[in-house]
Design a protein around this motif. Sequence first.
Motif, PDB file in Angstrom:
ATOM      1  N   GLU B 122       0.858  -1.178   0.000  1.00 30.68           N
ATOM      2  CA  GLU B 122       0.000   0.000   0.000  1.00 30.68           C
ATOM      3  C   GLU B 122       0.904   1.240   0.000  1.00 30.68           C
ATOM      4  O   GLU B 122       1.911   1.265   0.685  1.00 30.68           O
ATOM      5  CB  GLU B 122      -0.842  -0.039   1.276  1.00 30.68           C
ATOM      6  CG  GLU B 122      -2.127   0.695   1.176  1.00 30.68           C
ATOM      7  CD  GLU B 122      -3.152   0.069   2.135  1.00 30.68           C
ATOM      8  OE1 GLU B 122      -4.349   0.220   1.869  1.00 30.68           O
ATOM      9  OE2 GLU B 122      -2.758  -0.573   3.127  1.00 30.68           O
ATOM     10  N   THR B 123       0.550   2.232  -0.798  1.00 29.52           N
ATOM     11  CA  THR B 123       1.293   3.503  -0.771  1.00 29.52           C
ATOM     12  C   THR B 123       0.255   4.603  -0.628  1.00 29.52           C
ATOM     13  O   THR B 123      -0.950   4.330  -0.538  1.00 29.52           O
ATOM     14  CB  THR B 123       2.081   3.731  -2.078  1.00 29.52           C
ATOM     15  OG1 THR B 123       1.139   4.001  -3.125  1.00 29.52           O
ATOM     16  CG2 THR B 123       2.911   2.510  -2.446  1.00 29.52           C
ATOM     17  N   ASP B 124       0.728   5.859  -0.638  1.00 36.49           N
ATOM     18  CA  ASP B 124      -0.249   6.944  -0.544  1.00 36.49           C
ATOM     19  C   ASP B 124      -1.064   7.066  -1.837  1.00 36.49           C
ATOM     20  O   ASP B 124      -2.086   7.729  -1.865  1.00 36.49           O
ATOM     21  CB  ASP B 124       0.435   8.272  -0.180  1.00 36.49           C
ATOM     22  CG  ASP B 124       1.584   8.580  -1.112  1.00 36.49           C
ATOM     23  OD1 ASP B 124       1.956   7.693  -1.914  1.00 36.49           O
ATOM     24  OD2 ASP B 124       2.107   9.710  -1.054  1.00 36.49           O
ATOM     25  N   ARG B 125      -0.601   6.434  -2.907  1.00 40.24           N
ATOM     26  CA  ARG B 125      -1.347   6.513  -4.170  1.00 40.24           C
ATOM     27  C   ARG B 125      -2.135   5.246  -4.491  1.00 40.24           C
ATOM     28  O   ARG B 125      -3.076   5.285  -5.278  1.00 40.24           O
ATOM     29  CB  ARG B 125      -0.395   6.806  -5.340  1.00 40.24           C
ATOM     30  CG  ARG B 125       0.495   8.023  -5.102  1.00 40.24           C
ATOM     31  CD  ARG B 125       1.066   8.594  -6.359  1.00 40.24           C
ATOM     32  NE  ARG B 125       1.608   7.623  -7.304  1.00 40.24           N
ATOM     33  CZ  ARG B 125       2.244   7.970  -8.415  1.00 40.24           C
ATOM     34  NH1 ARG B 125       2.390   9.258  -8.719  1.00 40.24           N
ATOM     35  NH2 ARG B 125       2.711   7.070  -9.234  1.00 40.24           N
ATOM     36  N   SER B 127      -3.937   1.661  -3.012  1.00 39.52           N
ATOM     37  CA  SER B 127      -4.364   0.835  -1.883  1.00 39.52           C
ATOM     38  C   SER B 127      -4.323  -0.637  -2.288  1.00 39.52           C
ATOM     39  O   SER B 127      -4.201  -0.967  -3.476  1.00 39.52           O
ATOM     40  CB  SER B 127      -5.759   1.250  -1.426  1.00 39.52           C
ATOM     41  OG  SER B 127      -6.661   1.065  -2.483  1.00 39.52           O
ATOM     42  N   SER B 303      -0.547   3.657 -12.976  1.00 47.29           N
ATOM     43  CA  SER B 303      -0.598   4.166 -11.595  1.00 47.29           C
ATOM     44  C   SER B 303      -0.496   5.690 -11.599  1.00 47.29           C
ATOM     45  O   SER B 303      -1.135   6.354 -10.773  1.00 47.29           O
ATOM     46  CB  SER B 303       0.470   3.505 -10.714  1.00 47.29           C
ATOM     47  OG  SER B 303       1.750   3.758 -11.220  1.00 47.29           O
ATOM     48  N   ALA B 307      -3.434   7.984 -10.211  1.00 48.20           N
ATOM     49  CA  ALA B 307      -3.175   8.871  -9.060  1.00 48.20           C
ATOM     50  C   ALA B 307      -3.629  10.297  -9.361  1.00 48.20           C
ATOM     51  O   ALA B 307      -4.100  11.005  -8.470  1.00 48.20           O
ATOM     52  CB  ALA B 307      -1.689   8.843  -8.720  1.00 48.20           C
TER      53      ALA B 307
END
Lengths: 344, 344
Positions: B122-125, B127, B303, B307
């Motif tokens: 998981e990253t901030d961009r 899930s 991605s 984003a």
Amino acid sequence: MTAENITRVILNNHIPSGIPKPSDFTVETVSAPTAEILKDNELLVRPLYLSCDPYMRNRIKGNGGFYVPDIQAKAAITGHGVCVVEASSSNKFAPGDHITTGLFDWAQKAIVPAEGRRKVSETDRVSLVDYIGVLGMPSFTAYVGTVVLGNPKKGETLLVTSAAGAVGQMVVQLAKARGLRVVAVAGSDDKIEFVKTLGADVAFNYKTCGNFEHAIHQAAPEGIDIYFDNVGGEFLDAALMNMRHHGRVIPCGMASQYNIAADDEYRMENFSQVIIRKLTIIGFLVMEYYPTASFTEFIAEVSTLYACGKITYKIDEIVGLENGPAALIDVFDGNSVGRRIIRV
Amino acid sequence: MTAENITRVILNNHIPSGIPKPSDFTVETVSAPTAEILKDNELLVRPLYLSCDPYMRNRIKGNGGFYVPDIQAKAAITGHGVCVVEASSSNKFAPGDHITTGLFDWAQKAIVPAEGRRKVSETDRVSLVDYIGVLGMPSFTAYVGTVVLGNPKKGETLLVTSAAGAVGQMVVQLAKARGLRVVAVAGSDDKIEFVKTLGADVAFNYKTCGNFEHAIHQAAPEGIDIYFDNVGGEFLDAALMNMRHHGRVIPCGMASQYNIAADDEYRMENFSQVIIRKLTIIGFLVMEYYPTASFTEFIAEVSTLYACGKITYKIDEIVGLENGPAALIDVFDGNSVGRRIIRV
């Protein structure tokens, strides 16, 4: 000066289905066209050689649905050939030039557009008939399908149908020259013998082999990497069930369907194999490869191999344009080995 | 310590044809597998998300003829997912890792081979659910078919079926991002509205459009350059009659045939168009593109677009593995918009 008479072959009416009969054509005597009626960029030509090719069956059905225009009812048959120019209104060609490429009337003399023609000459290695033979359109078709599109790799297995025909005989030899194993299919014992002399590793007669899918498997238990398809229909379906994963199918002709009425055409069962086996199928029209680097490479490779005897090309010659209808019917009926040409 | 109980979904018996029914599956309670029984290079995983995909219909027919192995009768359904690792005998994965790629049992816990899995975070961009959504297998399938194999050029026209599905919705957006005109086909008015919000230039409902060949022509009088085919059958035949010369067909799925018995499968009429229109047909298996440069490019492009809100991806989420059979049946019956996933 009285008008010169020439022989010409015309199509009486479109023939939607069945093997054409001699009575479907008329061999007639007409006045020769003359240089006086040339419009801009036209040529008055005298055909030396004309060819009889399986694909021509689709051009006399009258359905207009093919990639080469229909031959019109009551008009001359047209096909490939080698001609001598007798008069020219084009600055690209002069009387005495020999030309090929594109379509020519089945007439002892005819007026044709100069556009798209290619000048050819006899050399110590190549005679005029070779331009409709080993260097002709079907031979180049074999090259484009096998070498340019088929991506053949040494050790792979290639399957080819109509293997003794104008295209097939060259497919066999080009594949063998690249180190492939070749399975050749044809419709008579004579043809099978012939393709074996060309180097085919296995050959079988589709008329006597029984179940196609099984016959292909017997001939190539390892599966097929490249299928050069000249027949379409049920045999294509059977070939799909024998393709190796990532195989290539080169659909070049559909001879099995040419004499069949539209409603009776074979309906394909195994298309899902394209997904399951990750196949690539590449349709092409050889005319789009004139002139390209591929054509230059073809001429260079094939004329060299031919001159040093490493490639042969069988021509099945008939003499006299008046025998044209019978010569063409033979091809549609599968009664010809090699490329059938008419020496006009 | 008493054994932990988990829910698992099994296939009762193979279902050769027809839309599966709830009674074809069993939701059962069994003892959870434990870390003690791990062999080398295995993982004990807990699925967080599992997906319901149309291609799974071919894996419960029991004919073994598909590109992904059959689901066995009396065994767990298997499909794509995102899981958390609870125990590992592989030096590549540790407890707490999240993994995706390959097949997972429809069970609240399962033991799977470590081979071929991919760690995701998981990253901030991004899930975790995105790895089965916008970055998941169907989305990458759309990328490979449209971008890698379809050779799309600005201004061309792309046709896509099942356009509101897991693959189709990304095909529409990837094609629009490249400046193509997009004709989208789906099976309900809701789906048609949805694909229009994705940017489809024209969209129609195949269930109400009447004659397919005519409907495609109306939507794209200029013809189709790329057909991204998720349905096969009669619609594919109709698309062939609308392809522009040198068009590309990307056969990705055959949803129209999945519920049909082998003997009733559609038989193709228009294969000869491959020659006439010089088409290229490219079958592929997306799993062969993990990991390749194409996969890296896909992740980077999609991605980023996702984003910054330039791509959306619709997930149709069902909660609870016990609802898995109904969720899957919906997909087979066309009653789902977007990618149907189960939050386990």
